[in-house]
Design an enzyme around this catalytic site. Sequence first.
Site, PDB file in Angstrom:
ATOM      1  N   CYS A 116       0.810  -1.222   0.000  1.00  0.00           N
ATOM      2  CA  CYS A 116       0.000   0.000   0.000  1.00  0.00           C
ATOM      3  C   CYS A 116       0.845   1.276   0.000  1.00  0.00           C
ATOM      4  O   CYS A 116       0.306   2.371  -0.151  1.00  0.00           O
ATOM      5  CB  CYS A 116      -0.958   0.010   1.185  1.00  0.00           C
ATOM      6  SG  CYS A 116      -2.296  -1.173   0.989  1.00  0.00           S
ATOM      7  N   HIS A 256      -3.091   7.564   2.668  1.00  0.00           N
ATOM      8  CA  HIS A 256      -3.569   6.277   2.151  1.00  0.00           C
ATOM      9  C   HIS A 256      -4.943   5.953   2.748  1.00  0.00           C
ATOM     10  O   HIS A 256      -5.153   6.097   3.953  1.00  0.00           O
ATOM     11  CB  HIS A 256      -2.562   5.185   2.508  1.00  0.00           C
ATOM     12  CG  HIS A 256      -3.009   3.818   2.124  1.00  0.00           C
ATOM     13  ND1 HIS A 256      -3.425   3.516   0.846  1.00  0.00           N
ATOM     14  CD2 HIS A 256      -3.127   2.681   2.849  1.00  0.00           C
ATOM     15  CE1 HIS A 256      -3.775   2.234   0.800  1.00  0.00           C
ATOM     16  NE2 HIS A 256      -3.611   1.703   1.997  1.00  0.00           N
ATOM     17  N   ASN A 286     -10.137   0.581  -0.095  1.00  0.00           N
ATOM     18  CA  ASN A 286      -8.678   0.611  -0.186  1.00  0.00           C
ATOM     19  C   ASN A 286      -8.251   0.068  -1.558  1.00  0.00           C
ATOM     20  O   ASN A 286      -8.362  -1.125  -1.813  1.00  0.00           O
ATOM     21  CB  ASN A 286      -8.091  -0.249   0.946  1.00  0.00           C
ATOM     22  CG  ASN A 286      -6.575  -0.254   0.944  1.00  0.00           C
ATOM     23  OD1 ASN A 286      -5.936   0.229   0.011  1.00  0.00           O
ATOM     24  ND2 ASN A 286      -5.988  -0.815   1.990  1.00  0.00           N
TER      25      ASN A 286
HETATM   26  O1  UT7 Z   1      -3.605  -0.717   3.612  1.00  0.00           O
HETATM   27  C1  UT7 Z   1      -2.824  -1.197   4.659  1.00  0.00           C
HETATM   28  C2  UT7 Z   1      -3.292  -2.495   5.062  1.00  0.00           C
HETATM   29  N1  UT7 Z   1      -4.518  -2.658   5.748  1.00  0.00           N
HETATM   30  C3  UT7 Z   1      -4.979  -1.909   6.757  1.00  0.00           C
HETATM   31  O2  UT7 Z   1      -4.491  -0.874   7.105  1.00  0.00           O
HETATM   32  C4  UT7 Z   1      -6.146  -2.474   7.485  1.00  0.00           C
HETATM   33  C5  UT7 Z   1      -5.944  -2.399   8.950  1.00  0.00           C
HETATM   34  N2  UT7 Z   1      -6.998  -3.032   9.711  1.00  0.00           N
HETATM   35  C6  UT7 Z   1      -8.269  -2.593   9.754  1.00  0.00           C
HETATM   36  O3  UT7 Z   1      -8.652  -1.674   9.049  1.00  0.00           O
HETATM   37  C7  UT7 Z   1      -9.210  -3.224  10.742  1.00  0.00           C
HETATM   38  O4  UT7 Z   1      -8.457  -4.029  11.615  1.00  0.00           O
HETATM   39  C8  UT7 Z   1     -10.329  -4.072  10.111  1.00  0.00           C
HETATM   40  C9  UT7 Z   1     -11.304  -3.171   9.386  1.00  0.00           C
HETATM   41  C10 UT7 Z   1      -9.784  -5.117   9.179  1.00  0.00           C
HETATM   42  C11 UT7 Z   1     -11.097  -4.769  11.222  1.00  0.00           C
HETATM   43  O5  UT7 Z   1     -11.577  -3.814  12.148  1.00  0.00           O
HETATM   44  P1  UT7 Z   1     -11.297  -3.984  13.719  1.00  0.00           P
HETATM   45  O6  UT7 Z   1     -11.924  -2.821  14.379  1.00  0.00           O
HETATM   46  O7  UT7 Z   1      -9.815  -4.164  13.900  1.00  0.00           O
HETATM   47  O8  UT7 Z   1     -12.094  -5.287  14.046  1.00  0.00           O
HETATM   48  P2  UT7 Z   1     -11.584  -6.592  14.789  1.00  0.00           P
HETATM   49  O9  UT7 Z   1     -10.820  -7.442  13.849  1.00  0.00           O
HETATM   50  O10 UT7 Z   1     -10.952  -6.186  16.081  1.00  0.00           O
HETATM   51  O11 UT7 Z   1     -12.948  -7.261  15.125  1.00  0.00           O
HETATM   52  C12 UT7 Z   1     -13.906  -6.689  16.047  1.00  0.00           C
HETATM   53  C13 UT7 Z   1     -15.150  -7.528  16.014  1.00  0.00           C
HETATM   54  C14 UT7 Z   1     -14.882  -9.016  16.141  1.00  0.00           C
HETATM   55  O12 UT7 Z   1     -15.968  -9.584  16.846  1.00  0.00           O
HETATM   56  P3  UT7 Z   1     -15.831  -9.914  18.398  1.00  0.00           P
HETATM   57  O13 UT7 Z   1     -14.679 -10.868  18.495  1.00  0.00           O
HETATM   58  O14 UT7 Z   1     -15.565  -8.604  19.068  1.00  0.00           O
HETATM   59  O15 UT7 Z   1     -17.163 -10.502  18.722  1.00  0.00           O
HETATM   60  C15 UT7 Z   1     -14.888  -9.513  14.710  1.00  0.00           C
HETATM   61  O16 UT7 Z   1     -15.226 -10.881  14.628  1.00  0.00           O
HETATM   62  O17 UT7 Z   1     -15.816  -7.371  14.736  1.00  0.00           O
HETATM   63  C16 UT7 Z   1     -15.962  -8.638  14.111  1.00  0.00           C
HETATM   64  N3  UT7 Z   1     -15.780  -8.447  12.665  1.00  0.00           N
HETATM   65  C17 UT7 Z   1     -16.770  -8.136  11.835  1.00  0.00           C
HETATM   66  N4  UT7 Z   1     -18.077  -7.949  12.046  1.00  0.00           N
HETATM   67  C18 UT7 Z   1     -18.837  -7.620  10.992  1.00  0.00           C
HETATM   68  C19 UT7 Z   1     -14.620  -8.494  11.963  1.00  0.00           C
HETATM   69  N5  UT7 Z   1     -14.861  -8.230  10.673  1.00  0.00           N
HETATM   70  C20 UT7 Z   1     -16.187  -7.983  10.574  1.00  0.00           C
HETATM   71  C21 UT7 Z   1     -17.027  -7.661   9.502  1.00  0.00           C
HETATM   72  N6  UT7 Z   1     -18.355  -7.473   9.754  1.00  0.00           N
HETATM   73  N7  UT7 Z   1     -16.581  -7.488   8.239  1.00  0.00           N
END
Ligand code: UT7
Length: 333
Positions: A116, A256, A286
């Site tokens: 990225c 980004h 993204n």
């Molecule tokens: O471009 C450079 C590379 N990429 C990035 O910069 C991406 C960096 N990461 C992120 O943007 C975020 O980590 C994500 C958007 C991928 C995920 O968001 P998060 O706030 O970090 O969520 P999480 O993985 O901590 O998950 C929180 C909760 C979990 O449920 P529990 O365990 O709290 O019950 C996940 O299972 O949200 C759940 N979850 C979802 N729920 C609905 C994870 N993905 C989803 C989803 N829809 N798509």
Amino acid sequence: MNKITAAITATGSYVPDFVLSNKVLETLVDTNDEWITSRTGIKERRILKEEGQGTSYLAIQAAKNLIEKANIDPKEIDMVILCTATPDMLVASTGVYVASQIGATNAFAYDLQAACSSFLFGMSTASAYVESGKYKKVLLIGADKMSSIIDYTDRSTCIIFGDGAGAVLFEPNHEGLGLQDEFLRSDGVGREFLKIDAGGSILPSSEETVKNKQHFVHQDGKTVFKYAVSGMADVSEKIMERNNLVKEDINWLVAHQANRRIIDATANRIGLEEDKVLINIEKYGNTTSATLPLLLGDFESKLKKGDNIIFAAFGGGFTWGAIYLKWAYNSNK
Ligand code: UT7
């Protein structure tokens, strides 16, 4: 002023027509519009659907858009750098094909890959060629067909990524405008957290790798998020400090577009008001190498000659950094 600086003198962009909305994603994986919007800021992304069309197609459209807008003869282009994490194919350089297709027959071309951060690192590379005095027109393209490496049953990645392309032209400037400073970083600690396991030299493609879905992007979102928030904010702060810039000096943050919360954290750290932060993540998600030039394309009419812009990015590897650039022209759009 005698020193040659490298300035952006034109932009071009392209996104495919097909819109993949959060509502449609709700039918593919266990997610919902509210979660995606509040956790990422993304409402929809564009997908290149046509069979047989790869990243080169996106790049060619963006480059043609620039050539037409800037009214330049492609034969005058000295070099083409294509920033991409999704080349058309592994060995034949995609940038070379793009250069030929746009009529840049006097240019040499190659691909640049830093996930990225590809476009940000490409800005540094393109500028160095121009500053050297050897080349006068360097076309820098960022293009990615992320849909080609996304598993649409994996909710941790399919909600984030989209397809798109943007291009800028770097030319010599004698008024001191253009790239002023850069602070680029990388750390191999990130390799584990955002990657495609198979299809490279460590784990070549096999029936097994296909069955195990190892040709798709996998990320540990939480860990990448943590590194991205501190990484992007740190470098933005650092580049301002060492150029004696305070928040009032900055006209725009061009960051980004991976997650709205990462962008907001960077803006907060450097004290920028919301109206100075360029955002289009809600429309495209993204697009990896295309996010920065797509922002320039979308907001070109707002950018004024002499504006101070901080560019910042964070990506797989890890790779990250910030660039301080003075905008060089008023758009006549
Ligand atoms: O471009 C450079 C590379 N990429 C990035 O910069 C991406 C960096 N990461 C992120 O943007 C975020 O980590 C994500 C958007 C991928 C995920 O968001 P998060 O706030 O970090 O969520 P999480 O993985 O901590 O998950 C929180 C909760 C979990 O449920 P529990 O365990 O709290 O019950 C996940 O299972 O949200 C759940 N979850 C979802 N729920 C609905 C994870 N993905 C989803 C989803 N829809 N798509």
